[in-house]
Scaffold this active site. Structure first.
Site, PDB file in Angstrom:
ATOM      1  N   ARG A 236       3.506  -1.530  -9.049  1.00 43.97           N
ATOM      2  CA  ARG A 236       2.387  -0.596  -8.843  1.00 43.97           C
ATOM      3  C   ARG A 236       2.295   0.399 -10.005  1.00 43.97           C
ATOM      4  NH1 ARG A 236       3.859   0.406  -2.491  1.00 43.97           N
ATOM      5  NH2 ARG A 236       2.372  -1.071  -1.606  1.00 43.97           N
TER       6      ARG A 236
ATOM      7  N   ILE B  68       5.409 -10.681   4.870  1.00 41.66           N
ATOM      8  CA  ILE B  68       6.002 -10.809   3.527  1.00 41.66           C
ATOM      9  C   ILE B  68       6.719 -12.156   3.405  1.00 41.66           C
ATOM     10  CG2 ILE B  68       7.766  -9.904   1.952  1.00 41.66           C
ATOM     11  CD1 ILE B  68       7.219  -7.113   3.278  1.00 41.66           C
ATOM     12  N   GLY B  69       7.469 -12.508   4.450  1.00 39.25           N
ATOM     13  CA  GLY B  69       8.306 -13.701   4.395  1.00 39.25           C
ATOM     14  C   GLY B  69       7.530 -14.965   4.044  1.00 39.25           C
TER      15      GLY B  69
ATOM     16  N   ASP C 238       7.297  -0.839  -6.348  1.00 32.85           N
ATOM     17  CA  ASP C 238       6.974   0.450  -6.972  1.00 32.85           C
ATOM     18  C   ASP C 238       6.799   0.288  -8.480  1.00 32.85           C
ATOM     19  OD1 ASP C 238       7.232   1.831  -4.480  1.00 32.85           O
ATOM     20  OD2 ASP C 238       9.399   1.680  -4.701  1.00 32.85           O
TER      21      ASP C 238
ATOM     22  N   HIS D 182      12.701   4.511  -2.219  1.00 33.32           N
ATOM     23  CA  HIS D 182      11.431   3.882  -1.853  1.00 33.32           C
ATOM     24  C   HIS D 182      10.815   4.575  -0.637  1.00 33.32           C
ATOM     25  CE1 HIS D 182       8.318   0.909  -1.322  1.00 33.32           C
ATOM     26  NE2 HIS D 182       8.710   0.712  -0.075  1.00 33.32           N
TER      27      HIS D 182
ATOM     28  N   ILE E  85      14.506  -5.691   1.684  1.00 36.92           N
ATOM     29  CA  ILE E  85      13.114  -5.232   1.595  1.00 36.92           C
ATOM     30  C   ILE E  85      12.793  -4.313   2.774  1.00 36.92           C
ATOM     31  CG2 ILE E  85      10.708  -6.023   1.678  1.00 36.92           C
ATOM     32  CD1 ILE E  85      11.629  -8.660   0.417  1.00 36.92           C
ATOM     33  N   SER E  86      13.400  -4.585   3.932  1.00 33.44           N
ATOM     34  CA  SER E  86      13.054  -3.868   5.162  1.00 33.44           C
ATOM     35  C   SER E  86      13.183  -2.360   4.985  1.00 33.44           C
ATOM     36  CB  SER E  86      13.984  -4.309   6.299  1.00 33.44           C
ATOM     37  OG  SER E  86      14.052  -5.709   6.364  1.00 33.44           O
TER      38      SER E  86
HETATM   39  N1  LIG Z   1      10.660  -2.498   0.075  1.00 31.65           N
HETATM   40  C1  LIG Z   1       9.341  -2.484  -0.008  1.00 31.65           C
HETATM   41  O1  LIG Z   1       8.795  -2.190  -1.085  1.00 31.65           O
HETATM   42  C2  LIG Z   1       8.499  -2.866   1.154  1.00 31.65           C
HETATM   43  C3  LIG Z   1       9.076  -3.011   2.381  1.00 31.65           C
HETATM   44  N2  LIG Z   1       8.334  -3.417   3.458  1.00 31.65           N
HETATM   45  C4  LIG Z   1       9.030  -3.576   4.726  1.00 31.65           C
HETATM   46  O2  LIG Z   1       9.336  -4.965   4.935  1.00 31.65           O
HETATM   47  C5  LIG Z   1       9.512  -5.218   6.331  1.00 31.65           C
HETATM   48  C6  LIG Z   1       8.749  -6.478   6.733  1.00 31.65           C
HETATM   49  O3  LIG Z   1       7.367  -6.304   6.567  1.00 31.65           O
HETATM   50  P1  LIG Z   1       6.338  -7.443   7.066  1.00 31.65           P
HETATM   51  O4  LIG Z   1       6.777  -8.776   6.629  1.00 31.65           O
HETATM   52  O5  LIG Z   1       4.988  -6.968   6.698  1.00 31.65           O
HETATM   53  O6  LIG Z   1       6.525  -7.327   8.646  1.00 31.65           O
HETATM   54  P2  LIG Z   1       6.167  -8.412   9.752  1.00 31.65           P
HETATM   55  O7  LIG Z   1       6.216  -7.725  11.063  1.00 31.65           O
HETATM   56  O8  LIG Z   1       4.945  -9.141   9.381  1.00 31.65           O
HETATM   57  O9  LIG Z   1       7.385  -9.438   9.651  1.00 31.65           O
HETATM   58  C7  LIG Z   1       8.674  -9.105  10.000  1.00 31.65           C
HETATM   59  C8  LIG Z   1       9.369 -10.378  10.465  1.00 31.65           C
HETATM   60  O10 LIG Z   1      10.707 -10.033  10.796  1.00 31.65           O
HETATM   61  C9  LIG Z   1      11.050 -10.809  11.933  1.00 31.65           C
HETATM   62  N3  LIG Z   1      12.193 -10.217  12.609  1.00 31.65           N
HETATM   63  C10 LIG Z   1      12.257  -9.167  13.437  1.00 31.65           C
HETATM   64  N4  LIG Z   1      13.513  -8.992  13.873  1.00 31.65           N
HETATM   65  C11 LIG Z   1      14.266  -9.932  13.268  1.00 31.65           C
HETATM   66  C12 LIG Z   1      15.632 -10.270  13.308  1.00 31.65           C
HETATM   67  N5  LIG Z   1      16.507  -9.591  14.060  1.00 31.65           N
HETATM   68  N6  LIG Z   1      16.049 -11.306  12.570  1.00 31.65           N
HETATM   69  C13 LIG Z   1      15.183 -12.005  11.818  1.00 31.65           C
HETATM   70  N7  LIG Z   1      13.873 -11.745  11.750  1.00 31.65           N
HETATM   71  C14 LIG Z   1      13.430 -10.717  12.475  1.00 31.65           C
HETATM   72  C15 LIG Z   1       9.805 -10.835  12.778  1.00 31.65           C
HETATM   73  O11 LIG Z   1       9.836 -11.890  13.721  1.00 31.65           O
HETATM   74  C16 LIG Z   1       8.747 -11.014  11.710  1.00 31.65           C
HETATM   75  O12 LIG Z   1       8.474 -12.373  11.479  1.00 31.65           O
HETATM   76  C17 LIG Z   1       9.040  -3.951   7.023  1.00 31.65           C
HETATM   77  O13 LIG Z   1      10.156  -3.195   7.415  1.00 31.65           O
HETATM   78  C18 LIG Z   1       8.245  -3.202   5.956  1.00 31.65           C
HETATM   79  O14 LIG Z   1       8.206  -1.824   6.180  1.00 31.65           O
HETATM   80  C19 LIG Z   1       7.012  -3.710   3.321  1.00 31.65           C
HETATM   81  C20 LIG Z   1       6.397  -3.583   2.098  1.00 31.65           C
HETATM   82  C21 LIG Z   1       7.072  -3.082   0.950  1.00 31.65           C
HETATM   83  O1  LIG Z   2       4.693   1.385   3.793  1.00 34.86           O
HETATM   84  C1  LIG Z   2       5.229   0.338   4.163  1.00 34.86           C
HETATM   85  O2  LIG Z   2       5.777   0.115   5.252  1.00 34.86           O
HETATM   86  C2  LIG Z   2       5.277  -0.737   3.194  1.00 34.86           C
HETATM   87  C3  LIG Z   2       5.896  -0.238   1.971  1.00 34.86           C
HETATM   88  O3  LIG Z   2       7.036   0.138   1.930  1.00 34.86           O
HETATM   89  C4  LIG Z   2       5.057  -0.169   0.805  1.00 34.86           C
HETATM   90  O4  LIG Z   2       3.922  -0.674   0.828  1.00 34.86           O
HETATM   91  O5  LIG Z   2       5.501   0.403  -0.183  1.00 34.86           O
END
Ligand SMILES: NC(=O)C1=CN([C@@H]2O[C@H](COP(=O)(O)OP(=O)(O)OC[C@H]3O[C@@H](n4cnc5c(N)ncnc54)[C@H](O)[C@@H]3O)[C@@H](O)[C@H]2O)C=CC1
Ligand SMILES: O=C([O-])CC(=O)C(=O)O
Length: 465
Positions: free
Chosen positions: A279, A88-89, A276, A312, A193-194
């Site tokens: 979507r 995402i970042g 959400d 969420h 977001i996490s």
């Molecule tokens: N709120 C929402 O609607 C959504 C939330 N998410 C959540 O967003 C989060 C990130 O997803 P992605 O980017 O796909 O994951 P990813 O694994 O591709 O990236 C996560 C990044 O966080 C970094 N990271 C880990 N620990 C860290 C720390 N202590 N400090 C700084 N950086 C750190 C990692 O090195 C990595 O670059 C997940 O928890 C996912 O479930 C994803 C999609 C939708």
């Molecule tokens: O399911 C996940 O981890 C990512 C997420 O939150 C979404 O796509 O809504």
């Protein structure tokens, strides 16, 4: 107020309950563009300005883009991404950079790869500084002075996992990040977001409460850059003023002041649920409830804003189809229950659909980056004083909206100090099945909230904070 601003306000008042990013830069800078265009026109007519060797600005594709705007001359707006090297970042950083009319400094923080990503991004032809911050030693510098801190740091789901399964790893990550944000820059707006968002927002609010509530104790040892010694914001309500009189009155006043201070911090802490909402618009536009366009394409989703409330995760994602800005026949929503429920379920399960389709290569990243960019720009627009900026997000409410639930996603009016109030959410306006979904979602939310708060309290106590 000039006429185009008036027009803009009228449009905002009339139209969607939730803002659309497609028009973000365009609306704010119509006047500026018109002025720039006029200047360009004058320059072309002035022979002193024409040289054979330097091509005209309009010959560069990117400069002709309507998105391209110069930075504001007097101030630099910094946005920080924590977890910037992730799925995402990275696209989020790129999208924010394309909005350099709002973002002039992008600070990228991660535990890995972030210097290379910043070097890559810094070649994009936008008037936006990019800095890299690698590892905990560089976290303070990353968050200092940021207006918005966006947090996609942590693990993402793998097929078969739930968002709640991420709590074990992501709670610790969020806790450590939240502590630094609260200590260094509590006045920044936080966009979390996490996952699991439903637990990580209460966890973060708890950390802020403890760290900022203990401000007078901590102040003494805090360094001069710490915002603990510079309170986040003046108390927003008259109740926060120190009352004169008896010691009981004084202590009640102090408590009230602390609660107000806590609320003022929590008003800036948002769980990002924009995906959400995005979507809900898109899947509804493609559903049987909206007729396709004559050319066979589905309706423009940007014209269908549907509030999504609750939280969420699974059943806590509650799209309120009856509250759509584009008229839906409420009778149909009730009578065609199977179609309605299928649509709602597809919105709730959209994350799982992406997860399964990616077959272990991650969860939603691109639509999420788009959504996070939209939410961040909305926060910045509101910070700059633009009125009527409304987004759904998962936040703590001073007065619970639903039974005793303090944390609940709802449409919010944003301002420079965080959200001000909810907008257009009233339980008794909803269809009976929507009310029932909220009741069911509330049960799950209660547990998620307690999980986040308990974790933070335990950690804070063990660290004697
Ligand atoms: N709120 C929402 O609607 C959504 C939330 N998410 C959540 O967003 C989060 C990130 O997803 P992605 O980017 O796909 O994951 P990813 O694994 O591709 O990236 C996560 C990044 O966080 C970094 N990271 C880990 N620990 C860290 C720390 N202590 N400090 C700084 N950086 C750190 C990692 O090195 C990595 O670059 C997940 O928890 C996912 O479930 C994803 C999609 C939708
Ligand atoms: O399911 C996940 O981890 C990512 C997420 O939150 C979404 O796509 O809504």
């Amino acid at each position: 107020m000039d006429s185009s601003k008036n027009q803009q306000n009228n449009n905002n008042n009339k139209s969607s309950k939730v803002t659309s990013t497609t028009s973000l830069g365009k609306r704010r800078s119509l006047n500026k563009r018109a002025r720039n265009r006029a200047k360009g026109h004058q320059r072309r007519e002035d022979p002193a300005n024409s040289t054979m060797s330097s091509p005209k600005a309009s010959e560069y594709g990117s400069q002709a883009s309507p998105l391209r705007q110069p930075a504001t001359p007097n101030e630099i707006t910094k946005v920080t991404i924590l977890g910037a090297a992730g799925g995402i970042g990275q696209p989020l950083a790129l999208l924010l950079m394309l909005h350099s009319e709002y973002v002039q400094h992008l600070a990228l923080y991660d535990l890995v790869h972030v210097r290379g990503i910043a070097a890559d991004l810094s070649h994009v032809d936008r008037q936006c500084k990019v800095t890299a911050h690698l590892g905990p030693d560089e976290l303070t510098e990353a968050v200092r002075d940021a207006k918005v801190i966006v947090i996609p740091a942590g693990l993402a789901q793998k097929p078969g996992m739930s968002r709640d399964d991420l709590f074990g790893s992501n709670a610790k990550i969020m806790y450590n990040l939240a502590k630094v944000c609260a200590q260094v820059n509590p006045s920044a707006h936080l966009a979390i977001i996490s996952n699991p968002v439903n637990s990580l927002v209460p966890l973060t609010c708890e950390v802020y409460q403890r760290i900022l509530g203990a401000g007078s104790r901590k102040e003494k040892s805090a360094d001069s850059n710490s915002a603990l010694s510079q309170p986040a914001a003046p108390p927003a309500s008259p109740g926060a003023a120190a009352p004169a009189g008896s010691s009981a009155q004084k202590s009640a006043g102090k408590q009230q002041q602390q609660q107000q201070c806590f609320h003022d911090c929590c008003r800036r802490i948002f769980g990002v649920t924009t995906l959400d909402v995005v979507r809900a618009s898109t899947l509804s536009a493609k559903s049987a409830f909206f007729k396709p366009e004559p050319n066979g394409l589905f309706k423009d989703p940007a014209k269908i804003a549907i509030p999504v409330v609750g939280g969420h995760a699974g059943k806590t994602i509650i799209p309120l189809l009856s509250q759509s800005t584009m008229k839906v026949d409420k009778k149909r929503l009730i009578e065609e229950k199977a179609t309605t429920l299928t649509l709602i379920e597809s919105i709730q399960q959209a994350g799982i659909e992406v997860l399964n389709a990616k077959k272990g290569a991650g969860s939603a990243t691109l639509a999420m980056a788009y959504s996070a960019c939209r939410f961040t720009i909305s926060l910045l627009r509101a910070q700059q004083g633009e009125p009527n900026i409304i987004e759904c997000a998962y936040v703590r409410h001073q007065q619970p909206l639903v039974s005793d639930l303090e944390y609940f996603a709802a449409p919010l009016v944003l301002s420079k100090d965080g959200y001000v109030k909810t907008q257009g959410f009233s339980l008794n306006k909803l269809l009976p099945y929507e009310q029932q979904m909220i009741e069911e979602g509330a049960k799950e939310l209660r547990m998620s909230v307690a999980k986040g708060e308990d974790f933070a309290k335990e950690q804070l106590s063990s660290e004697k904070l």
